[in-house]
Design a protein around this motif. Structure first.
Motif, mmCIF file in Angstrom:
data_model
loop_
_atom_site.group_PDB
_atom_site.id
_atom_site.type_symbol
_atom_site.label_atom_id
_atom_site.label_comp_id
_atom_site.label_asym_id
_atom_site.label_seq_id
_atom_site.Cartn_x
_atom_site.Cartn_y
_atom_site.Cartn_z
ATOM 1 N N SER A 205 9.838 58.221 -13.336
ATOM 2 C CA SER A 205 9.816 57.099 -12.402
ATOM 3 C C SER A 205 11.193 56.735 -11.858
ATOM 4 O O SER A 205 11.358 56.517 -10.653
ATOM 5 C CB SER A 205 9.193 55.876 -13.090
ATOM 6 O OG SER A 205 9.249 54.742 -12.269
ATOM 7 N N ALA A 206 12.197 56.664 -12.748
ATOM 8 C CA ALA A 206 13.492 56.128 -12.359
ATOM 9 C C ALA A 206 14.203 56.992 -11.320
ATOM 10 O O ALA A 206 14.754 56.480 -10.345
ATOM 11 C CB ALA A 206 14.379 55.962 -13.592
ATOM 12 N N ILE A 207 14.207 58.305 -11.525
ATOM 13 C CA ILE A 207 14.890 59.195 -10.583
ATOM 14 C C ILE A 207 14.296 59.052 -9.186
ATOM 15 O O ILE A 207 15.007 58.941 -8.177
ATOM 16 C CB ILE A 207 14.813 60.662 -11.057
ATOM 17 C CG1 ILE A 207 15.617 60.843 -12.343
ATOM 18 C CG2 ILE A 207 15.318 61.620 -9.969
ATOM 19 C CD1 ILE A 207 15.510 62.214 -12.956
ATOM 20 N N TYR A 208 12.973 59.017 -9.131
ATOM 21 C CA TYR A 208 12.287 58.900 -7.842
ATOM 22 C C TYR A 208 12.582 57.551 -7.189
ATOM 23 O O TYR A 208 12.973 57.481 -6.009
ATOM 24 C CB TYR A 208 10.785 59.072 -8.049
ATOM 25 C CG TYR A 208 9.994 59.106 -6.763
ATOM 26 C CD1 TYR A 208 9.722 60.319 -6.133
ATOM 27 C CD2 TYR A 208 9.522 57.936 -6.177
ATOM 28 C CE1 TYR A 208 8.998 60.357 -4.947
ATOM 29 C CE2 TYR A 208 8.806 57.966 -4.999
ATOM 30 C CZ TYR A 208 8.548 59.175 -4.383
ATOM 31 O OH TYR A 208 7.835 59.197 -3.210
ATOM 32 N N GLU A 209 12.416 56.466 -7.948
ATOM 33 C CA GLU A 209 12.529 55.136 -7.365
ATOM 34 C C GLU A 209 13.975 54.747 -7.045
ATOM 35 O O GLU A 209 14.233 54.107 -6.025
ATOM 36 C CB GLU A 209 11.893 54.107 -8.297
ATOM 37 C CG GLU A 209 10.382 54.252 -8.399
ATOM 38 C CD GLU A 209 9.727 53.012 -8.962
ATOM 39 O OE1 GLU A 209 10.432 52.212 -9.611
ATOM 40 O OE2 GLU A 209 8.521 52.847 -8.754
#
Length: 224
Positions: A205-209
């Motif tokens: 989630s974090a890399i994408y967001e």
């Protein structure tokens, strides 16, 4: 009404409440960060949704199920083969997330008026939400099901509910939730902790967001 039935009533109530909220947000056009960045007060509304999730999935069950608090309080090093599988899954999640955001940014160009202060608030709430989210789906649901059925059935039922809560997302996300949900249940059971599944979810989630937020807000401000 016995204690077990009360717990299942609370589980059902929390799940249905968040499901209804997700349906409302779908109608508002705010399903995720990408859509929220393009709507007035979209990020604030998304923060509100995540805050509600923190209460429904985290605070409520952390309070009423002290026997499951160890899933959050305790983190132990699992057996070597589980640990190796964890790191491989972590790297794979990060790679898939990085590939997805690259493809997304090539196809679309987003410009948003949010700034760094909005990012700190959003990601703080978002990460706490994901921890509570995992506590509910890979903790409360999985281990409550295990009191009545086999491990395979518990993983299956937990994953079905996990997929159902994603029903308002894209078809790709819905299909991806099936193997992802099963893998996370596997790690939660064999590590007896929420932290390993939380780190895997964060990697996805974090890399994408963070990339989405950067390219649609901070980078545009820098270039302008």
């Amino acid at each position: 009404m016995n204690a077990s039935m009360i717990i299942w009533v609370l589980i059902s109530t929390s799940f249905i409440a968040y499901f209804i909220v997700s349906m409302v947000y779908k109608k508002l056009g705010i399903q995720n960060l990408q859509s929220a960045l393009l709507v007035n007060n979209g990020l604030r509304l998304l923060n509100l949704k995540h805050g509600l999730g923190i209460i429904l999935f985290g605070i409520v069950f952390y309070t009423i199920l002290p026997e499951l608090r160890g899933l959050i309080i305790r983190i132990e090093i699992p057996r070597l083969h589980i640990l190796l599988m964890f790191f491989l899954t972590l790297l794979l999640s990060a790679y898939l997330s990085k590939s997805a955001i690259k493809k997304q940014l090539l196809n679309d160009e987003y410009v948003s008026g949010y700034n760094l202060s909005n990012a700190w608030v959003y990601f703080t709430i978002r990460f706490i939400f994901l921890l509570c989210y995992e506590f509910f789906f890979r903790g409360v649901l999985l281990f409550q099901f295990l009191e009545y059925v086999s491990l395979f059935s518990a993983i299956l039922f937990s994953t079905i509910l996990y997929v159902l809560i994603h029903i308002f997302d894209s078809r790709k996300e819905i299909l991806g939730a099936i193997p992802f949900g099963m893998v996370l249940c596997f790690f939660a059971f064999y590590t007896n902790s929420i932290w390993y599944v939380f780190f895997i979810h964060i990697a996805l989630s974090a890399i994408y967001e963070i990339s989405m937020f950067y390219y649609s807000t901070l980078k545009n401000k820098t270039l302008s």
